[in-house]
Design an enzyme around this catalytic site. Structure first.
Site, PDB file in Angstrom:
ATOM      1  N   ASP A 138     -16.883 -62.504 111.191  1.00 25.26           N
ATOM      2  CA  ASP A 138     -17.342 -61.280 111.474  1.00 25.26           C
ATOM      3  C   ASP A 138     -17.871 -60.305 112.387  1.00 25.26           C
ATOM      4  O   ASP A 138     -19.361 -60.024 112.600  1.00 25.26           O
ATOM      5  CB  ASP A 138     -18.448 -61.251 109.613  1.00 25.26           C
ATOM      6  CG  ASP A 138     -18.367 -62.531 108.582  1.00 25.26           C
ATOM      7  OD1 ASP A 138     -18.389 -61.814 108.193  1.00 25.26           O
ATOM      8  OD2 ASP A 138     -18.077 -63.454 109.372  1.00 25.26           O
ATOM      9  N   ASP A 175     -13.119 -60.333 108.518  1.00 21.91           N
ATOM     10  CA  ASP A 175     -13.812 -59.458 109.085  1.00 21.91           C
ATOM     11  C   ASP A 175     -14.009 -58.541 109.953  1.00 21.91           C
ATOM     12  O   ASP A 175     -14.470 -59.619 111.670  1.00 21.91           O
ATOM     13  CB  ASP A 175     -15.558 -59.705 108.101  1.00 21.91           C
ATOM     14  CG  ASP A 175     -16.041 -59.784 107.261  1.00 21.91           C
ATOM     15  OD1 ASP A 175     -14.859 -59.676 106.804  1.00 21.91           O
ATOM     16  OD2 ASP A 175     -17.026 -60.050 106.475  1.00 21.91           O
ATOM     17  N   TYR A 222     -14.760 -53.480 110.018  1.00 24.50           N
ATOM     18  CA  TYR A 222     -16.322 -53.109 109.653  1.00 24.50           C
ATOM     19  C   TYR A 222     -15.568 -51.897 109.017  1.00 24.50           C
ATOM     20  O   TYR A 222     -16.617 -50.914 109.174  1.00 24.50           O
ATOM     21  CB  TYR A 222     -17.436 -53.752 109.744  1.00 24.50           C
ATOM     22  CG  TYR A 222     -17.457 -54.996 109.514  1.00 24.50           C
ATOM     23  CD1 TYR A 222     -18.840 -55.535 108.253  1.00 24.50           C
ATOM     24  CD2 TYR A 222     -17.367 -56.007 110.779  1.00 24.50           C
ATOM     25  CE1 TYR A 222     -19.465 -56.065 108.190  1.00 24.50           C
ATOM     26  CE2 TYR A 222     -18.628 -57.332 109.859  1.00 24.50           C
ATOM     27  CZ  TYR A 222     -19.047 -57.835 109.189  1.00 24.50           C
ATOM     28  OH  TYR A 222     -18.814 -58.585 108.780  1.00 24.50           O
ATOM     29  N   HIS A 232     -12.279 -67.185 104.724  1.00 22.60           N
ATOM     30  CA  HIS A 232     -13.271 -66.231 105.168  1.00 22.60           C
ATOM     31  C   HIS A 232     -14.389 -66.934 104.371  1.00 22.60           C
ATOM     32  O   HIS A 232     -15.534 -66.934 104.931  1.00 22.60           O
ATOM     33  CB  HIS A 232     -13.320 -64.334 104.903  1.00 22.60           C
ATOM     34  CG  HIS A 232     -13.820 -63.877 104.874  1.00 22.60           C
ATOM     35  ND1 HIS A 232     -14.426 -63.506 105.988  1.00 22.60           N
ATOM     36  CD2 HIS A 232     -14.560 -62.851 104.004  1.00 22.60           C
ATOM     37  CE1 HIS A 232     -15.413 -63.109 106.258  1.00 22.60           C
ATOM     38  NE2 HIS A 232     -15.641 -62.555 105.335  1.00 22.60           N
ATOM     39  N   HIS A 278     -24.143 -65.152  99.193  1.00 23.19           N
ATOM     40  CA  HIS A 278     -22.766 -65.281  98.932  1.00 23.19           C
ATOM     41  C   HIS A 278     -22.552 -66.695  98.448  1.00 23.19           C
ATOM     42  O   HIS A 278     -21.368 -67.162  98.780  1.00 23.19           O
ATOM     43  CB  HIS A 278     -21.655 -64.777  99.972  1.00 23.19           C
ATOM     44  CG  HIS A 278     -21.865 -63.784 100.500  1.00 23.19           C
ATOM     45  ND1 HIS A 278     -21.094 -62.784  99.981  1.00 23.19           N
ATOM     46  CD2 HIS A 278     -22.299 -63.277 101.803  1.00 23.19           C
ATOM     47  CE1 HIS A 278     -21.013 -61.198 100.588  1.00 23.19           C
ATOM     48  NE2 HIS A 278     -21.777 -61.975 102.193  1.00 23.19           N
ATOM     49  N   HIS A 297     -17.976 -64.880 106.375  1.00 19.64           N
ATOM     50  CA  HIS A 297     -19.053 -63.672 105.127  1.00 19.64           C
ATOM     51  C   HIS A 297     -20.024 -64.110 105.197  1.00 19.64           C
ATOM     52  O   HIS A 297     -20.988 -63.329 105.343  1.00 19.64           O
ATOM     53  CB  HIS A 297     -17.922 -64.664 104.035  1.00 19.64           C
ATOM     54  CG  HIS A 297     -18.212 -64.206 102.727  1.00 19.64           C
ATOM     55  ND1 HIS A 297     -18.409 -62.260 103.078  1.00 19.64           N
ATOM     56  CD2 HIS A 297     -18.233 -64.303 101.629  1.00 19.64           C
ATOM     57  CE1 HIS A 297     -18.032 -61.895 101.403  1.00 19.64           C
ATOM     58  NE2 HIS A 297     -18.340 -62.785 100.709  1.00 19.64           N
ATOM     59  N   VAL A 298     -20.674 -65.406 105.454  1.00 21.20           N
ATOM     60  CA  VAL A 298     -22.058 -66.043 105.341  1.00 21.20           C
ATOM     61  C   VAL A 298     -22.503 -65.294 107.204  1.00 21.20           C
ATOM     62  O   VAL A 298     -21.758 -65.974 108.176  1.00 21.20           O
ATOM     63  CB  VAL A 298     -22.188 -66.441 105.734  1.00 21.20           C
ATOM     64  CG1 VAL A 298     -24.423 -67.365 105.634  1.00 21.20           C
ATOM     65  CG2 VAL A 298     -21.658 -67.106 103.954  1.00 21.20           C
TER      66      VAL A 298
END
Length: 442
Positions: A149, A176, A179, A293, A303, A330-331
């Site tokens: 991310d 990710d 973005y 992810h 999530h 993701h988190v």
């Protein structure tokens, strides 16, 4: 298509402002992020930009870059001395359109065979600056950087500077990247912000939800920019999709799974994973690591449950193959679990680590469930990155480096034993042996 910087900044602020304050569907509060950085193009139209490299097979490297000029050649010249290129290779190019945006010419050239642990100097397209990279060793020890991310904010810059401060061999990223979220100039900006790092060491990535970029009817399948800009060596591992693949480097087999590709039993990804894991020779490849992810294990309130269906479909395959570690994104926080299988502590299951804290524009996921699950050994909502040092066939050292303004702090560290070296697991894994123990590591 080029946009005036001031106009683009205005459009970006208008479109992203609600997300900077609070994600639409999230019910948790995010720590205020630092500002988004849009990195300008400062070279000629024919010069390479957004240069990054990725591993291909055991002794090749793919060099990718973009030029604004459509007449630039897909050529890489390279050699072991600066300014002296005794080898060259030609490759392919592509481009894409997304509504009113037209990409530059995107080049991909595979070079090699290359020698291990060797520095190569290279030039893209016959002009522009010289770059260099070092190939990974063919034997252990080996150093991975793990970051998820990532985005392109001031926090991203902080993370990248910390990563660069200590040498490593390969960077792996569980989804990710830019973005961009359909704002295609942000893909170009991301390529420029990571170029000083991704042109020097191979970056191996898999997709996250921010790479999807679906628009009903017009772009129904998604991943248009991601697949054009960041092709990974999926064909070399028998995959039919850039969304999932594997690669091997120095005694480590790395499986990059696709959280946003079909994964149910009988699907192409499921069948590929089953076949891929079955081919691993643990005598030659003592370590197996997986990346995905959407987390399979997660005690953050963000999530929750989003990776459950994939876990139910595929967890048994990873368990039977004795996968050592699973990195998740993701988190937007860090969390390390004990060895686990089927929601229970299991000395023969993988260690799950959430590492979605690279620097994204949405901020951190600050809220964790209470009381703390006995499966979760360490959790903190801070930006940072991880380092995984494969020391030898039996032991590795994992450390999470927390960003702290201009400094980074090694906040969590643990020694790991490979499951391939565990006599207990080699005998009992197929019997699904579980343990209630909450040991930090065996």
């Amino acid at each position: 298509m080029k946009l005036c910087p001031s106009l683009f900044s205005l459009l970006l602020t208008i479109s992203l402002f609600p997300q900077l304050l609070k994600a639409k569907d999230d019910d948790f509060v995010r720590q205020p992020p630092r500002r988004v950085i849009f990195t300008q193009h400062d070279r000629s139209d024919s010069d390479p930009q957004q240069v990054h490299i990725s591993l291909v097979g055991k002794d090749h490297m793919k060099v990718s870059w973009v030029t604004d000029s459509k007449h630039s050649s897909s050529l890489v010249e390279y050699g072991k001395q600066s300014g002296k290129y005794n080898a060259k290779a030609n490759g392919e190019h592509t481009s894409y359109k997304y509504f009113f945006y037209s990409s530059g010419k995107i080049h991909h050239v595979t070079i090699g065979p290359l020698e291990p642990s060797t520095t190569y100097f290279y030039r893209c397209g016959g002009s522009g600056p010289e770059f260099s990279f070092k190939t990974p060793s063919s034997t252990l020890p080996l150093d991975f950087v793990v970051v998820g991310d990532l985005g392109q904010t001031e926090w991203t810059n902080s993370t990248l500077n910390h990563i660069q401060s200590i040498d490593y061999d390969v960077l792996i990223l569980p989804g990710d990247l830019s973005y961009a979220d359909t704002h295609q100039p942000l893909w170009d900006s991301f390529g420029r912000i990571v170029e000083p790092y991704a042109s020097r060491r191979p970056w191996m990535v898999t997709e996250g939800n921010h790479e999807i970029e679906i628009f009903p009817i017009i772009y129904p399948t998604g991943f248009k920019a991601y697949n054009a800009r960041w092709p990974m060596p999926y064909q070399e591992s028998g995959s039919t999709s850039n969304l999932y693949y594997s690669f091997e480097v120095a005694g480590t087999h790395v499986v990059m799974l696709g959280s946003y590709a079909e994964f149910k039993a009988g699907s192409d990804q499921y069948q590929w994973l089953q076949d891929n894991l079955a081919k691993i020779d643990r005598k030659k490849t003592p370590w197996v690591v997986a990346l995905l992810h959407a987390p399979w294990y997660n005690t953050n309130t963000a999530h929750q449950g989003e990776g459950d269906s994939m876990r139910l479909a595929m967890e048994e395959l990873l368990y039977k193959a004795q996968v050592d570690l699973v990195f998740q994104g993701h988190v937007h926080a860090y969390e390390r679990f004990t060895r686990v299988y089927n929601n229970k502590a299991d000395p023969c299951g993988p260690i799950y680590i959430t590492i979605g804290d690279g620097g994204n524009r949405e901020g951190l996921a600050l809220s964790f469930e209470k009381p703390t699950s006995p499966l979760s050994l360490f959790r903190e909502a801070s930006f940072g990155h991880g380092r995984l040092k494969m020391v030898n066939d039996t032991h590795a050292l994992w450390g999470w480096h927390r960003n702290n303004d201009s400094n980074f702090i090694v906040k969590d560290q643990v020694w790991l034993q490979s499951l391939s070296s565990s006599k207990t697991c080699s005998k009992t894994v197929n019997q699904n042996t579980t343990s209630p123990s909450r040991k930090d590591e065996l």
